[in-house]
Design a protein around this motif. Structure first.
Motif, PDB file in Angstrom:
ATOM      1  N   ILE A 179     -44.567 -79.217  13.831  1.00  0.00           N
ATOM      2  CA  ILE A 179     -45.230 -78.956  12.552  1.00  0.00           C
ATOM      3  C   ILE A 179     -45.949 -77.619  12.671  1.00  0.00           C
ATOM      4  O   ILE A 179     -46.754 -77.427  13.586  1.00  0.00           O
TER       5      ILE A 179
ATOM      6  N   ALA B  58     -46.814 -75.802   4.832  1.00  0.00           N
ATOM      7  CA  ALA B  58     -46.513 -76.382   6.139  1.00  0.00           C
ATOM      8  C   ALA B  58     -45.017 -76.256   6.404  1.00  0.00           C
ATOM      9  O   ALA B  58     -44.206 -76.444   5.496  1.00  0.00           O
TER      10      ALA B  58
ATOM     11  N   VAL C  50     -39.773 -86.063  13.476  1.00  0.00           N
ATOM     12  CA  VAL C  50     -40.405 -84.764  13.297  1.00  0.00           C
ATOM     13  C   VAL C  50     -40.631 -84.175  14.682  1.00  0.00           C
ATOM     14  O   VAL C  50     -41.213 -84.819  15.547  1.00  0.00           O
TER      15      VAL C  50
ATOM     16  N   LYS D  97     -47.152 -86.588  11.397  1.00  0.00           N
ATOM     17  CA  LYS D  97     -47.401 -86.146  12.767  1.00  0.00           C
ATOM     18  C   LYS D  97     -46.092 -85.833  13.461  1.00  0.00           C
ATOM     19  O   LYS D  97     -45.030 -86.266  13.019  1.00  0.00           O
TER      20      LYS D  97
ATOM     21  N   ILE E 280     -48.595 -81.956   3.868  1.00  0.00           N
ATOM     22  CA  ILE E 280     -47.896 -82.983   4.640  1.00  0.00           C
ATOM     23  C   ILE E 280     -48.756 -84.220   4.852  1.00  0.00           C
ATOM     24  O   ILE E 280     -48.319 -85.182   5.487  1.00  0.00           O
TER      25      ILE E 280
ATOM     26  N   VAL F 159     -42.168 -77.907   8.559  1.00  0.00           N
ATOM     27  CA  VAL F 159     -41.897 -79.080   9.393  1.00  0.00           C
ATOM     28  C   VAL F 159     -40.484 -78.968   9.948  1.00  0.00           C
ATOM     29  O   VAL F 159     -39.546 -78.696   9.207  1.00  0.00           O
TER      30      VAL F 159
END
Ligand SMILES: Nc1ncnc2c1ncn2[C@@H]1O[C@H](COP(=O)(O)OP(=O)(O)O)[C@@H](O)[C@H]1O
Ligand SMILES: [Mg+2]
Lengths: 279, 153, 260
Positions: free
Chosen positions: B72, B81, B69, B54, B50, B83
């Motif tokens: 995470i 990752a 987002v 953030k 990613i 998300v």
């Protein structure tokens, strides 16, 4: 100098409201009180006299519990002031009023609000009743008409009278007066002297007047203590005091510039000092 | 304590002015939409990398911010990752085969997720997973590859 | 040498003692907060004294600071062809740093010094003693409402400083320098975050309001009760409160904007 009563025939002294025993108080290096005994009778006007700086204000603060003694006891209404926790001390303070040297009015409140201050802080009385009480107290000191004024607009004598009205707002049993006569013009002085005596009698107050004004204090006091250099040097009724054989008391009462209390602050030889400049 | 009415009025005006200033800072100056995050629906997407993405990085579609987002995480079984995207409920018609890529605004700017709609007839719902993903382009990696390919020549 | 060490020791001891006294003082004052609720009028009076009376200087300073930020920011950004980011620069500088910090510095000079002088004079004229003798705790009756008033007033003042500053920046950027109005606001909205930027600015200003008011009140309460003592205490308030604000700002910035 003796701390013994002057005459054995005491007036029928009522019980002591304030009882001080073996009081010692030290500020830094300076010993302000060393072995002071005092009894302040209930319902009477007691004068405590002494030159400036002997610790008269300090004594009042010790009685009010703002300062703690280094040794000895200060008992007010049967309670040892130094041993009270803050709640009990505050309860005791509601039973006494204090008139500070310069009045100590709250500068951001009007005369009316100043006198109402202790009532509003300590009672839940309706505003109408507070108004009546405040006007009564102000009337007693002759300043009912000045209720709207701010402290800054008052003369020294008026400020002291407002402070007096405030001190008696909660109908205390005892009022402590710190130098009530200092710096007053003759008319205010007369007013204050009369007021102190008449309030003491009318309300049955236990009054403690701390002062170095000999004439005024002796003219209204029932009983007098004279303190100097941390000790009680004389006590008795005003009449007895005038007859005191102590040269120190005589110097103090008659306001002589030189005597047992020297005019000069301790210094080296005058002649030597002048010559020491060198030529 | 009686206090003059004018003091109270002034304090009232002061508090109103202060609140108005705060309101302006929230609405006019910043992205108040952060508030409405709570009401959106959530989609998951796995990425191999990613980059510098953030929490609260924007999620855009055709350049328009449609969400942010919201979480995470890291899946320690497949080493990817995870998300979580919070999408504005107004955009509830994203096709099932929508793809997600991590882009960088400008050469060194912040990273964001760009969605690209596919052609499927069914829409994505709360909790669904976006299958097609494109990881972040990591500049260091690119430079490394470039140098290796140069050296090979 | 011995003399120097001795004085160093004495100073250290004195400072430590003052720090201890200051915290005890705070503890007693905070003890008075519950009793303020039924008497909120006392606090309103202090919001007036600290907040309303500082409003003018805060608003005027904010306006000029915002205008200067726009001018300076423009000169820098124009070289990169990024003048539409001017709104971001102005807003972020104000909301994160200048609003809380400059607001607090002005607050220390305007309201803090007045608080110290007021409390110091009340002490010098025995008003505080008189209250104690009337069985009223001055820490609860006089100091606590002032502390709460300061804590409430400061974030509002800082927000006004930032808002007025952004308006000032807008006037210069759009009106004077010809930056596109839409870009000015939209870039700002895209980059300024409600939580990361606006809320952390508010948190900063609450902390500053608390610390400045605390220092000011303690300096007044601890002042030597003479006119000279009060004037020294007033000076100390401005110096110590300003240093505390700048130092704390560094710590808070590191904490809030450091990582993430
Ligand atoms: N805050 C203080 N700090 C140091 N010394 C003081 C302080 N207040 C009073 N004193 C000293 O204590 C002594 C007694 O003071 P005070 O009780 O005010 O005397 P009085 O009221 O009889 O004039 C004085 O010698 C004075 O110098
Ligand atoms: Mg005195």
């Amino acid at each position: 100098m003796s701390a013994e009563p002057l005459s054995t025939e005491q007036p029928s002294v009522p019980e002591a409201w304030v009882r001080i025993r073996g009081l010692r108080y030290v500020r830094g290096e300076q010993v302000i009180f060393d072995g002071v005994d005092m009894d302040i009778p209930r319902g009477r006007l007691t004068a405590i006299m002494g030159p400036s700086g002997t610790g008269k204000t300090t004594l009042l603060r010790l009685i009010g519990g703002q300062l703690r003694a280094d040794a000895g006891t200060v008992e007010v209404a049967g309670q040892n002031v130094a041993s009270l926790h803050s709640k009990a001390l505050y309860r005791l303070r509601k039973r006494m009023g204090m008139l500070f040297q310069n009045g100590a009015l709250l500068t951001d409140l009007s005369v009316f609000d100043n006198v109402a201050f202790p009532l509003r802080e300590h009672t839940r009385l309706p505003e109408r009743m507070i108004r009546d009480l405040v006007l009564m107290k102000l009337h007693a000191v002759g300043l009912r008409g000045a209720r709207e004024l701010m402290p800054a607009q008052l003369s020294g004598g008026m400020a002291r009278r407002v402070a007096l009205a405030r001190a008696i707002a909660l109908d205390p049993e005892m009022v402590l007066f710190d130098e009530p006569f200092t710096g007053q013009d003759p008319i205010s002085l007369g007013v204050l002297v009369t007021l102190l005596r008449s309030l003491t009698d009318a309300l049955g107050l236990t009054s403690v007047v701390v002062s170095h004004d000999v004439q005024e204090s002796l003219s209204i006091a029932d009983y007098v203590y004279v303190i100097s250099a941390g000790r009680v040097v004389e006590h008795g009724t005003p009449q007895a005091l005038w007859q005191s054989t102590s040269p120190w008391v005589q110097q103090f009462l008659q306001g002589q510039s030189d005597g047992p209390v020297p005019f000069h602050y301790p210094a080296s030889d005058y002649r030597a000092d002048l010559l020491a400049d060198g030529l | 304590m009686m206090q003059s009415r004018s003091v109270q009025i002034w304090v009232g005006l002061f508090v109103i002015a202060g609140m108005a200033a705060l309101l302006m800072l929230s609405i006019k100056v910043s992205n108040i939409r952060a508030f409405s995050n709570e009401q959106g629906y959530e989609l998951n997407a796995n990425f191999e990398n990613i980059g510098g993405l953030k929490v609260r990085s924007p999620v855009t579609m055709a350049g328009v911010v449609v969400g942010r987002v919201s979480h995470i995480g890291f899946d320690s079984e497949i080493y990817e990752a995870v998300v979580t995207l919070n999408i504005d409920p107004r955009y509830d018609n994203l096709p099932e085969d929508t793809s997600a890529s991590i882009f960088t605004s400008g050469l060194l700017g912040e990273q964001y997720i760009g969605l690209e709609a596919g052609g499927a007839e069914n829409y994505l719902h709360d909790g669904d997973r976006i299958q097609l993903t494109q990881s972040a382009i990591v500049l260091e990696k690119l430079i490394g590859q470039f140098l290796v390919s140069q050296a090979d020549e | 040498m011995m003399d120097f060490l001795q004085r160093l020791g004495a100073t250290t001891l004195g400072v430590t003692e003052r720090i201890g006294r200051g915290h005890l003082f705070l503890l007693y004052v905070l003890g008075g907060f519950p009793s303020l609720l039924p008497r909120f009028g006392l606090v309103i009076k202090q919001i007036y004294a600290s907040g309303v009376l500082s409003l003018l200087i805060i608003a005027v300073s904010g306006l000029f600071v915002g205008m200067v930020l726009a001018l300076q920011g423009y000169n820098t950004l124009v070289d990169f062809g990024a003048t539409e980011s001017l709104g971001v620069v102005v807003a972020l500088s104000l909301v994160r740093e200048l609003g809380p910090v400059m607001g607090a510095l002005l607050f220390a000079g305007r309201a803090g010094s007045a608080l110290t002088a007021e409390i110091g004079l009340m002490k010098a004229t025995e008003q505080l003693s008189a209250m104690e003798m009337m069985a009223v705790n001055p820490l609860h009756r006089v100091v606590a409402p002032r502390l709460l008033g300061g804590i409430i007033a400061m974030p509002l003042l800082a927000a006004i400083f930032s808002a007025v500053g952004i308006v000032g920046g807008y006037l210069v950027a759009v009106g004077l320098l010809g930056v596109d109005e839409g870009a000015f606001w939209s870039q700002m909205q895209a980059k300024v975050d409600l939580f990361d930027d606006v809320a952390s600015g508010v948190i900063k200003s609450v902390v500053f309001g608390f610390v400045v008011t605390w220092i000011a009140l303690f300096e007044g309460y601890d002042a030597v009760p003479t006119s000279e003592g009060v004037s020294r205490a007033t000076t100390r308030t401005v110096v110590h409160a300003s240093l505390a604000v700048l130092g704390l700002n560094f710590i808070l910035t590191a904490l809030m904007f450091g990582d993430d």
